[in-house]
Scaffold this active site. Structure first.
Site: not given
Ligand code: PGA
Ligand code: ZN
Length: 412
Positions: A155, A199, A235, A280, A306, A331, A360-361, A382
């Site tokens: 990712q 992101e 990640d 991660e 995470d 988060k 978050r994305s 992050k």
């Molecule tokens: P997400 O991804 O905000 O799309 O959940 C971010 C991550 O996995 O760190």
């Molecule tokens: Zn993550």
């Protein structure tokens, strides 16, 4: 002491163009806290539900019907505000009112309180008198749930200026690597479109190993040594690859499958080869024992949960007991309310679990998480490298560098 005089919400959009909720909390008719909730794409199984039945409008209706319950509370009384939210929703995952509502109401209240107290939000959130900057950690190349077909299964490949002594230098270094990576990608592939993932990381048509190679090359081209001036992070978001039926990690895009043992070796090889500082979710979100294997093998890097820990204190305690990680993402919207998230942070800090406060994305252009990262003694923040909604968090760190309560960079 300032009391909440009004609370209102509205439906807005996040950086992915999806509907979300924004909440205004006003104290004494003049101190406005305003927060717009983010949302994820690679969502952990056990994180708070963003909206009841997926509908931001339902959260808004619940806020409107219950706004009187918040009026008259001290805006700085985070526990009192949290308790009102819990009286509206006794579920463990905020499925009745939506975690996004809990997120926005609690942070907006604290922002209103900090304006009334004429102090920055990070100071309102923490009794300390001395703070450090977390190292910005940002996505330079992405795939998985954040980018389309042909991009890596992994990712996120991330950059962190681990050698920087100031926040200014740390941000500038990350930006330089992100820019240089574009040059490297254009040299590799004359058809590279400069496309980016959710992101802001580049989203080239490359398989995992090649994506890591070009990321390392961008650092080296700038004269940096991996593990010194800069370090890479990954990640893996391995729950995305995990196939419960096959009991294997399926790499659709690269075209291979990993057994559990092979996945641990796959991650360990990447950690060693690229001298990662941060890894991660290298295995799936319920693989506590496999994560423990990696944590034991790599005591000097941030082996981070995470999807594994989902900012949930009970799950964190389980991870601590099983020694599954030495670091965790924080988060706030995974937990729901800021009160829940700060409880999580306290447990992490008391148990030597290093925190990485994260965006978050799907983000808003707000920047309160920069303050939350500082107040929770996070080692890293992050928040991406580029893109308006990411830069907003980094620019807030630069503004805060004018503040003499914050001195120097965190010790990773
Ligand atoms: P997400 O991804 O905000 O799309 O959940 C971010 C991550 O996995 O760190
Ligand atoms: Zn993550």
């Amino acid at each position: 002491m300032t009391k909440i005089s009004s609370i209102e919400g509205r439906i807005l959009y996040n950086s992915r163009g999806s509907k979300t909720i924004e909440v205004d909390v006003e104290s004494e008719g003049k101190f406005l806290g305003r927060v717009c909730a983010p949302s994820g794409a690679s969502v952990g199984k056990y994180e708070a539900v963003s909206f009841p039945n997926g509908k931001p409008e339902e959260s808004l209706r619940i806020l409107q019907e219950n706004s009187q319950k918040f009026i008259g509370l001290e805006s700085s009384d985070l526990k009192g505000i949290h308790d009102v939210l819990k009286s509206l929703d006794s579920s463990t995952d905020y499925s009745r009112i939506g975690g996004a509502l809990a997120f926005a109401v609690t942070i907006a209240s604290m922002e209103s309180a900090s304006k009334a107290a004429e102090q920055p939000l990070f100071k309102t959130l923490s009794p300390e008198f001395s703070f450090k900057f977390p190292f910005p950690l940002g996505n330079i190349l992405g795939g998985g749930a954040h980018a389309g077909p042909g991009t890596p299964d992994i990712q996120e490949i991330l950059i962190c200026a681990t050698g920087s002594k100031t926040i200014e230098d740390a941000i500038e270094t990350n930006l330089a690597v992100h820019k240089e990576l574009r040059n490297v990608l254009e040299n590799e592939d004359s058809d590279f479109t400069n496309g980016r993932g959710d992101e802001g990381g580049w989203a080239p048509k490359l398989e995992n190993q090649k994506a890591l190679e070009v990321s390392a090359k961008a650092c080296e081209n700038l004269g940096f040594t991996l593990g010194k001036e800069v370090s890479l992070g990954v990640d893996f978001a391995a729950s995305t690859q995990w196939n419960e039926e096959k009991q294997k990690y399926v790499y659709d895009r690269a075209g291979f499958e990993n057994s559990t043992g092979e996945q641990i070796d796959f991650a360990a090889n990447i950690i060693e080869k690229y001298k990662l500082i941060f890894a991660e979710d290298a295995v799936h979100e319920e693989a506590f024992e496999d994560m423990a294997e990696l944590t034991a093998k790599f005591p000097n890097i941030l082996v981070t949960g995470d999807d594994l820990t989902v900012t949930n204190k009970d799950i964190l305690i389980k991870a601590i007991d099983s020694k599954s990680c030495n670091a965790s993402i924080l988060k706030v919207n995974q937990a729901g309310s800021l009160y829940d998230a700060l409880e999580f942070a306290n447990i992490a800090n008391q148990n030597n679990i290093k925190l990485i406060t994260s965006h978050r994305s799907g983000e808003s252009t707000d920047s309160q998480i920069s303050h939350i990262g500082i107040a929770t003694k996070s080692k890293m923040l992050k928040v991406g490298v580029v893109g308006g909604e990411r830069i907003a968090k980094l620019n807030e760190l630069l503004r805060l560098s004018e503040h003499d309560l914050i001195r120097g960079m965190a010790e990773i």
